[in-house]
Write a protein that holds these residues in place. Structure first.
Motif, PDB file in Angstrom:
ATOM      1  N   LEU A  85       0.921  -1.429  -0.104  1.00 33.37           N
ATOM      2  CA  LEU A  85       0.139   0.214  -0.149  1.00 33.37           C
ATOM      3  C   LEU A  85       0.769   1.312  -0.045  1.00 33.37           C
ATOM      4  CD1 LEU A  85      -2.355  -0.967   2.528  1.00 33.37           C
ATOM      5  CD2 LEU A  85      -2.467  -1.239   0.354  1.00 33.37           C
ATOM      6  N   ALA A  86       0.049   2.565  -0.501  1.00 28.05           N
ATOM      7  CA  ALA A  86       0.284   3.816  -0.588  1.00 28.05           C
ATOM      8  C   ALA A  86       0.033   4.909   0.325  1.00 28.05           C
ATOM      9  CB  ALA A  86       1.213   4.175  -1.609  1.00 28.05           C
ATOM     10  N   LEU A  87       0.639   5.383   1.102  1.00 30.55           N
ATOM     11  CA  LEU A  87       0.195   6.843   1.973  1.00 30.55           C
ATOM     12  C   LEU A  87      -0.028   7.859   0.368  1.00 30.55           C
ATOM     13  CD1 LEU A  87      -1.334   7.574   4.126  1.00 30.55           C
ATOM     14  CD2 LEU A  87       0.476   8.259   5.572  1.00 30.55           C
ATOM     15  N   ILE A  88      -1.169   8.104   0.070  1.00 30.15           N
ATOM     16  CA  ILE A  88      -1.590   9.297  -0.442  1.00 30.15           C
ATOM     17  C   ILE A  88      -2.603  10.164   0.228  1.00 30.15           C
ATOM     18  CG2 ILE A  88      -2.104   9.594  -3.278  1.00 30.15           C
ATOM     19  CD1 ILE A  88       0.639   8.016  -3.191  1.00 30.15           C
ATOM     20  N   ASP A  89      -2.409  11.594  -0.550  1.00 29.11           N
ATOM     21  CA  ASP A  89      -3.582  11.861   0.497  1.00 29.11           C
ATOM     22  C   ASP A  89      -4.237  11.242   1.614  1.00 29.11           C
ATOM     23  OD1 ASP A  89      -2.508  13.199  -1.739  1.00 29.11           O
ATOM     24  OD2 ASP A  89      -5.012  13.074  -2.729  1.00 29.11           O
ATOM     25  N   GLY A  90      -3.499  11.156   3.092  1.00 28.55           N
ATOM     26  CA  GLY A  90      -4.041  10.680   4.002  1.00 28.55           C
ATOM     27  C   GLY A  90      -4.842   8.828   3.872  1.00 28.55           C
ATOM     28  N   GLN A  91      -5.007   8.164   2.197  1.00 24.99           N
ATOM     29  CA  GLN A  91      -5.314   6.978   2.321  1.00 24.99           C
ATOM     30  C   GLN A  91      -4.060   5.692   2.103  1.00 24.99           C
ATOM     31  OE1 GLN A  91      -9.376   6.418   0.491  1.00 24.99           O
ATOM     32  NE2 GLN A  91      -8.695   8.552  -0.368  1.00 24.99           N
ATOM     33  N   TYR A 286       5.635   5.249   1.671  1.00 26.27           N
ATOM     34  CA  TYR A 286       5.549   6.490   2.315  1.00 26.27           C
ATOM     35  C   TYR A 286       5.942   7.162   1.005  1.00 26.27           C
ATOM     36  CZ  TYR A 286       4.045   4.888   6.052  1.00 26.27           C
ATOM     37  OH  TYR A 286       3.297   4.024   7.623  1.00 26.27           O
ATOM     38  N   PRO A 287       5.301   8.327  -0.559  1.00 24.55           N
ATOM     39  CA  PRO A 287       6.106   8.317  -1.737  1.00 24.55           C
ATOM     40  C   PRO A 287       6.253   9.794  -0.964  1.00 24.55           C
ATOM     41  CG  PRO A 287       3.888   7.893  -1.698  1.00 24.55           C
ATOM     42  CD  PRO A 287       4.145   7.014  -0.406  1.00 24.55           C
ATOM     43  N   ASN A 288       5.627  10.439  -0.611  1.00 19.54           N
ATOM     44  CA  ASN A 288       5.226  11.974  -0.551  1.00 19.54           C
ATOM     45  C   ASN A 288       5.849  12.319   2.037  1.00 19.54           C
ATOM     46  OD1 ASN A 288       4.201  12.426  -3.147  1.00 19.54           O
ATOM     47  ND2 ASN A 288       2.563  11.386  -1.867  1.00 19.54           N
ATOM     48  N   ASP A 291      11.280  11.179   5.927  1.00 15.13           N
ATOM     49  CA  ASP A 291      12.353  10.849   5.280  1.00 15.13           C
ATOM     50  C   ASP A 291      12.278   9.248   4.664  1.00 15.13           C
ATOM     51  OD1 ASP A 291      13.115  12.939   5.493  1.00 15.13           O
ATOM     52  OD2 ASP A 291      13.384  13.550   6.999  1.00 15.13           O
ATOM     53  N   PHE A 292      12.272   8.196   5.382  1.00 14.64           N
ATOM     54  CA  PHE A 292      11.897   7.072   4.893  1.00 14.64           C
ATOM     55  C   PHE A 292      10.775   6.650   3.249  1.00 14.64           C
ATOM     56  CE2 PHE A 292       9.490   7.589   8.410  1.00 14.64           C
ATOM     57  CZ  PHE A 292       8.080   6.843   8.335  1.00 14.64           C
ATOM     58  N   THR A 293      10.913   6.151   3.041  1.00 12.56           N
ATOM     59  CA  THR A 293      10.195   5.302   1.903  1.00 12.56           C
ATOM     60  C   THR A 293       9.031   4.530   1.978  1.00 12.56           C
ATOM     61  OG1 THR A 293      12.128   3.523   1.243  1.00 12.56           O
ATOM     62  CG2 THR A 293      12.620   5.799  -0.553  1.00 12.56           C
ATOM     63  N   ARG A 294       9.445   3.399   2.481  1.00 14.05           N
ATOM     64  CA  ARG A 294       8.628   2.610   3.357  1.00 14.05           C
ATOM     65  C   ARG A 294       8.863   1.383   5.008  1.00 14.05           C
ATOM     66  NH1 ARG A 294       9.810  -2.644  -0.688  1.00 14.05           N
ATOM     67  NH2 ARG A 294      12.601  -2.565  -0.651  1.00 14.05           N
ATOM     68  N   ILE A 295       7.808   0.783   5.514  1.00 17.39           N
ATOM     69  CA  ILE A 295       7.485   0.535   6.447  1.00 17.39           C
ATOM     70  C   ILE A 295       7.662  -1.108   6.185  1.00 17.39           C
ATOM     71  CG2 ILE A 295       6.665   0.115   8.779  1.00 17.39           C
ATOM     72  CD1 ILE A 295       5.897   2.983   8.795  1.00 17.39           C
TER      73      ILE A 295
END
Length: 384
Positions: A85-91, A286-288, A291-295
């Motif tokens: 999953l990616a966090l985009i605009d809170g979703q 976490y693209p946006n 500082d980290f890219t992913r968990i």
């Protein structure tokens, strides 16, 4: 003395060591600068009993039955279908971006219109590289391409590579497609699984052969010498007339005579939490934000039942050969300038008949796990 010396105990080195030892009865020495086998695929139990991947998550997937069956000699497989999953605009939406992501982020009427256009233009079940989608002249599809690019791709890529996406080779950007489907799986390969007892046990079984010796915690430059003028090799100050299979940094093998090749490194921040589950899927990007890219949460992968959970945050960083916190070269950086430098190394390597280069670092190209196993099996056929 040994018939073959292999530098590197990752998949490339381990496969070739196992094949040469068991199929050709060669005496093999495997050298690795780390204190363990397995390369970046090394996994181990942390202090809380959670099986973690020390160098970031490794998910095995392939369409190559030969590779799957070969590795199956050394492990039982645990079926695992990876979702991100990616966090985009809170979703939190599926990535790579697909039709489910589309309907989660855009108004219903617009999402339905875009879905029809995508299917009409490309067909259902197709993967379209994001940079190709951005070149379309249709106004609505161009909007979608720019939306995906800005929300999901550009900032993640900038963090991952420390560069603008257009400055990175299509070999890298092409790996991030848009899926015109509702399949939320990150991979669509026929075989998707993880070793039931972990990757390290796979390597242990591969290398636990009568004809294989290991020399860990050893920099090959301290025990192995190559005369660039004569091609003669020395091991432990004695002449070595066998074969060298090298899976490390190609520029390091040749003393950086054409300059150092650049790489990208990673820093990992592991955290153990006194809760049963931290996030709903194995990996969240976490693209946006941050500082980290992913968990990544490992219990989703291993399917362990254990108190507490362990996560890891990934922080991309510059590679620095002289900094022990930054000197692991995870990804070659592909640019035209670097390719020209690599070509000089590869041409130079051709004059050494007893040296074979195999792997991501030695060939300076990106390989998935199944690709490098297939490559190693191919090299075995070529050199024997």
């Amino acid at each position: 003395m040994f018939d073959t010396i292999i530098v590197g105990a990752g998949f490339a080195g381990a496969v070739l060591a196992e094949r040469l030892a068991t199929q050709k009865q060669q005496r093999i020495l495997v050298i690795d600068k780390r204190q363990h086998i397995g390369g970046n695929c090394y996994d181990c139990f942390d202090d809380h009993g959670v099986l973690i991947h020390q160098y970031g998550p490794h998910l095995f997937h392939t369409d190559n039955k030969k590779v799957f069956d070969y590795l199956g000699q050394f492990t039982e497989w645990l079926t695992y279908q990876h979702e991100v999953l990616a966090l985009i605009d809170g979703q939190k939406v599926p990535v790579p971006f697909n039709l489910n992501s589309l309907h989660s982020l855009l108004p219903k009427s617009l999402a339905e219109s875009l879905e029809l256009k995508l299917i009409e233009r490309f067909g259902y079940g197709v993967k379209v590289p994001i940079l190709e989608l951005r070149e379309i002249d249709d106004k609505e599809l161009k909007f979608l391409a720019d939306f995906i690019y800005e929300k999901i791709f550009v900032n993640y890529t900038a963090k991952q590579w420390g560069k603008k996406p257009e400055d990175i080779s299509a070999e890298v950007t092409g790996r991030v497609p848009v899926h015109i489907s509702r399949d939320n799986r990150y991979f669509q390969d026929k075989y998707q699984a993880i070793p039931a007892q972990g990757y390290t046990q796979v390597f242990q079984k591969m290398l636990n052969q009568r004809n294989i010796s290991l020399m860990l915690n050893t920099d090959f430059k301290d025990v192995f010498k190559l005369d660039f003028d004569t091609g003669k090799m020395q091991f432990m100050q004695s002449e070595f007339k066998g074969q060298l299979i090298f899976t490390g940094l190609i520029d390091e093998l040749f003393a950086s005579r054409f300059g150092e090749l650049p790489y990208r490194s990673l820093a990992f921040n592991f955290e153990h939490l006194p809760i049963e589950q931290f996030q709903q899927k194995t990996t969240i990007n976490y693209p946006n934000d941050y500082d980290f890219t992913r968990i990544t949460e490992f219990k989703h992968i291993t399917q362990q039942i254990t108190p507490g959970t362990t996560i890891v945050k990934e922080f991309p960083q510059d590679f620095d050969r002289n900094d022990p916190n930054k000197n692991i070269p995870y990804y070659p950086i592909f640019t035209d300038e670097n390719k020209q430098k690599l070509d000089r190394y590869l041409d130079f390597a051709k004059q050494f008949e007893n040296i074979t280069l195999v792997g991501r670092l030695a060939e300076n190209r990106y390989y998935d796990m199944d690709d490098i196993v297939a490559r190693a099996l191919q090299v075995f056929d070529e050199i024997t």
